[in-house]
Design an enzyme around this catalytic site. Sequence first.
Site, PDB file in Angstrom:
ATOM      1  NE  ARG A 203       3.964  -1.170   5.823  1.00 23.70           N
ATOM      2  CZ  ARG A 203       2.697  -0.913   5.508  1.00 23.70           C
ATOM      3  NH1 ARG A 203       1.758  -0.996   6.432  1.00 23.70           N
ATOM      4  NH2 ARG A 203       2.353  -0.599   4.280  1.00 23.70           N
TER       5      ARG A 203
ATOM      6  CD  GLU B 159      -7.750   3.266  -7.617  1.00 25.04           C
ATOM      7  OE1 GLU B 159      -8.490   2.624  -8.363  1.00 25.04           O
ATOM      8  OE2 GLU B 159      -7.032   2.740  -6.749  1.00 25.04           O
TER       9      GLU B 159
END
Length: 182
Positions: free
Chosen positions: A66, A103
């Site tokens: 984006r 993560e």
Amino acid sequence: MSADAELRELLLSRISDVPDYPQPGVMFKDITPLLADAAAFGALTDAFVDLCARHRADKVVGLEARGFILAAPVAVRAGIGFVPVRKAGKLPGATLGQAYELEYGTAEIEIHADALAPGDRVLVIDDVLATGGTADASLQLIRRAGAEVAGLAVLLELGFLAGRQRLESGLKGAPLEALITV
């Protein structure tokens, strides 16, 4: 109402909350309604163009995916170059890569090896600042290419994820501009 408050209100009114996407418990911030509204998208583009001028940027970097949508029209309006930062393996030719921690595991981003030159002042543009991993890797990549980080600009900062704190050392004094913080 100040111009900044009006802009924030306009942009927020065009960002939709999508619960439980992409997984249960996540509230996704969908910017596609903003992109579909010419006035809102134009106002966002103008705000980023103003940041380019304020920070004397001569190139903008858009982060996949984006960030491409936001940064490309900024570059055109500002009359400066656009450089895409892509996921590893997506660019042809010689590239510079930068790995970063997720993560669970790692990821890597790349730019063309010749996309930035010493002395270039680069404003990084993305839609959302979450944990800051991709943005931090992009700052490292820009500096490794010999360019200077003029700043980092995002449409939306998710303050509760502490990305700003993660980026503090990597910014090395360059500004972090969030048009909206939630």
